[in-house]
Motif scaffolding. Structure first.
Motif, short mmCIF file in Angstrom:
data_model
loop_
_atom_site.label_atom_id
_atom_site.label_comp_id
_atom_site.label_asym_id
_atom_site.label_seq_id
_atom_site.Cartn_x
_atom_site.Cartn_y
_atom_site.Cartn_z
N SER A 150 -9.94 -2.52 -8.61
CA SER A 150 -9.14 -2.61 -7.37
C SER A 150 -9.38 -3.92 -6.65
N GLN A 151 -10.60 -4.45 -6.73
CA GLN A 151 -10.89 -5.72 -6.08
C GLN A 151 -10.17 -6.88 -6.77
N VAL A 152 -10.11 -6.81 -8.11
CA VAL A 152 -9.38 -7.84 -8.84
C VAL A 152 -7.89 -7.79 -8.49
N GLN A 153 -7.35 -6.57 -8.46
CA GLN A 153 -5.95 -6.40 -8.12
C GLN A 153 -5.66 -6.89 -6.70
N ALA A 154 -6.57 -6.57 -5.78
CA ALA A 154 -6.40 -6.99 -4.40
C ALA A 154 -6.45 -8.52 -4.28
N GLY A 155 -7.33 -9.17 -5.06
CA GLY A 155 -7.42 -10.62 -5.04
C GLY A 155 -6.13 -11.27 -5.53
N TYR A 156 -5.57 -10.70 -6.59
CA TYR A 156 -4.30 -11.23 -7.11
C TYR A 156 -3.18 -11.07 -6.08
N ARG A 157 -3.09 -9.85 -5.49
CA ARG A 157 -2.05 -9.60 -4.50
C ARG A 157 -2.20 -10.49 -3.27
N SER A 192 13.34 -15.20 -0.58
CA SER A 192 14.09 -14.24 0.23
C SER A 192 13.15 -13.37 1.05
N ALA A 193 13.68 -12.86 2.15
CA ALA A 193 12.88 -11.99 3.03
C ALA A 193 12.47 -10.72 2.33
N SER A 194 13.35 -10.17 1.50
CA SER A 194 13.04 -8.91 0.81
C SER A 194 11.90 -9.09 -0.19
N LEU A 195 11.90 -10.22 -0.89
CA LEU A 195 10.82 -10.48 -1.84
C LEU A 195 9.49 -10.65 -1.13
N TYR A 196 9.54 -11.34 0.00
CA TYR A 196 8.31 -11.52 0.79
C TYR A 196 7.79 -10.17 1.31
N GLU A 197 8.68 -9.34 1.82
CA GLU A 197 8.27 -8.04 2.34
C GLU A 197 7.67 -7.17 1.24
N GLU A 198 8.25 -7.26 0.06
CA GLU A 198 7.70 -6.49 -1.08
C GLU A 198 6.29 -6.97 -1.41
N ALA A 199 6.08 -8.27 -1.40
CA ALA A 199 4.75 -8.83 -1.68
C ALA A 199 3.76 -8.44 -0.58
N ASP A 200 4.26 -8.42 0.65
CA ASP A 200 3.38 -8.04 1.77
C ASP A 200 2.92 -6.59 1.64
N ILE A 201 3.86 -5.72 1.24
CA ILE A 201 3.50 -4.31 1.07
C ILE A 201 2.50 -4.15 -0.08
N GLU A 202 2.75 -4.85 -1.19
CA GLU A 202 1.83 -4.78 -2.32
C GLU A 202 0.45 -5.30 -1.93
N HIS A 203 0.42 -6.30 -1.09
CA HIS A 203 -0.85 -6.85 -0.61
C HIS A 203 -1.63 -5.81 0.20
N LEU A 210 -1.22 -2.52 0.11
CA LEU A 210 -1.59 -1.40 -0.77
C LEU A 210 -2.83 -1.75 -1.60
N ALA A 211 -2.92 -2.98 -2.04
CA ALA A 211 -4.07 -3.41 -2.84
C ALA A 211 -5.36 -3.34 -2.00
N ARG A 212 -5.27 -3.74 -0.74
CA ARG A 212 -6.45 -3.67 0.15
C ARG A 212 -6.85 -2.21 0.38
N LEU A 213 -5.86 -1.34 0.55
CA LEU A 213 -6.15 0.08 0.71
C LEU A 213 -6.77 0.68 -0.55
N ALA A 214 -6.34 0.18 -1.71
CA ALA A 214 -6.90 0.67 -2.97
C ALA A 214 -8.39 0.35 -3.07
N VAL A 215 -8.79 -0.81 -2.55
CA VAL A 215 -10.21 -1.17 -2.54
C VAL A 215 -11.00 -0.19 -1.66
N GLU A 216 -10.47 0.09 -0.47
CA GLU A 216 -11.14 1.03 0.42
C GLU A 216 -11.23 2.42 -0.20
N THR A 217 -10.16 2.82 -0.90
CA THR A 217 -10.16 4.12 -1.57
C THR A 217 -11.22 4.17 -2.67
N ALA A 218 -11.34 3.09 -3.43
CA ALA A 218 -12.34 3.03 -4.50
C ALA A 218 -13.76 3.11 -3.93
#
Length: 280
Positions: free
Chosen positions: A93-100, A117-128, A130-138
């Protein structure tokens, strides 16, 4: 004190008390008892695998006395240990979070230049996020795994039955191979340090003996000897039939040299302070 010992003590002292003597007049009959008796049981059910103490053994608080079959509990504890020590999910999860995080920062700079585009940026922001939350969950899951390992170890430890007191094994009731349940008694223990000296004193002596007073206790033959004891309990309720009240003294027995269940005499004397020859 158990009922038979209480009846024995009362019977022994009735004759002396009927004569109307005070505690300071002469020695009084008494009984030396263990300070407690324990019917040792088990926290858990299971087949008794081993008995580690025998009748007459001196045991100490925390000493292992019996072991229940614990093969399954040992396997569960080992499985929990492997899970607790594994950090694979956390590192992933830490590796994934670093990439995101890097991807999000790249798209943020492109957004400033209006190259994404704004939509692509928003998608990346959400993935970012989620990746941080995945680290906390782990991290949380690893803490839970450690707690489960601690619980598994505790369950394994509880398969070993330990002595709750310093004392003597009076009787071993069960043998290896027998099934132990919550109502079972594995063995009986007597806590003999200190010993309790129980004596009934004539009512005429009430007020003359207080907590902290010293007395000389003389066990009957073949034990013999003289020992100092200290008054710890003075009953506030009298026995009207025998015109007596109870007194309990504590008798140190650190080397377990004195047995319990012994008749004795006790002497309350003003001269105890100078009785240097009396062994402690």
């Amino acid at each position: 004190m158990t009922r038979p010992l209480l009846q024995l003590t009362t019977l022994l002292l009735a004759t002396a008390c009927a004569a109307g003597v005070t505690a300071q007049d002469e020695a009084l009959d008494c009984v030396i008892n263990p300070n407690s008796t324990v019917e040792l049981g088990s926290h858990q059910d299971g087949v008794l695998e081993a008995v580690l103490a025998r009748r007459g053994d001196i045991v100490t608080r925390g000493q292992a006395l019996a072991v229940l079959d614990s093969e399954m509990e040992a396997m569960n504890a080992e499985l929990a240990r492997v899970r607790a020590e594994s950090d694979t999910a956390l590192r992933s999860s830490q590796v994934q979070a670093g990439y995101r995080d890097r991807e999000w920062k790249r798209l943020e700079s492109l957004r400033d230049n209006q190259s994404v585009s704004a939509s692509l940026y928003e998608e990346a922001d959400i993935e970012h996020q989620l990746a941080r939350l995945a680290v906390e969950t782990a991290k949380l899951e690893r803490s839970i795994a450690q707690a489960e390992y601690d619980r598994a170890r505790a369950q394994l430890t509880r398969r070993t039955i330990k002595s709750p007191v310093d004392g003597i094994v009076v009787d071993v009731v069960m043998s290896p191979g027998e099934y132990v349940h919550e109502q079972s008694t594995l063995m009986r223990l007597a806590a003999t340090d200190p010993l309790f000296v129980e004596v009934y004193v004539p009512v005429a002596s009430y007020g003359r003996i207080t907590k902290g007073d010293r007395a000389i206790v003389r066990p009957e033959a073949p034990i013999g000897g003289e020992y100092r004891a200290e008054v710890t309990v003075v009953d506030q309720v009298f026995d009207a039939a025998s015109r007596t009240f109870g007194i309990r003294l504590e008798l140190p027995n650190q080397d377990f040299a004195l047995p319990g269940g012994v008749r004795c005499t006790v002497e309350f004397s003003d001269g105890l302070e100078t009785a240097a020859s009396v062994p402690q």
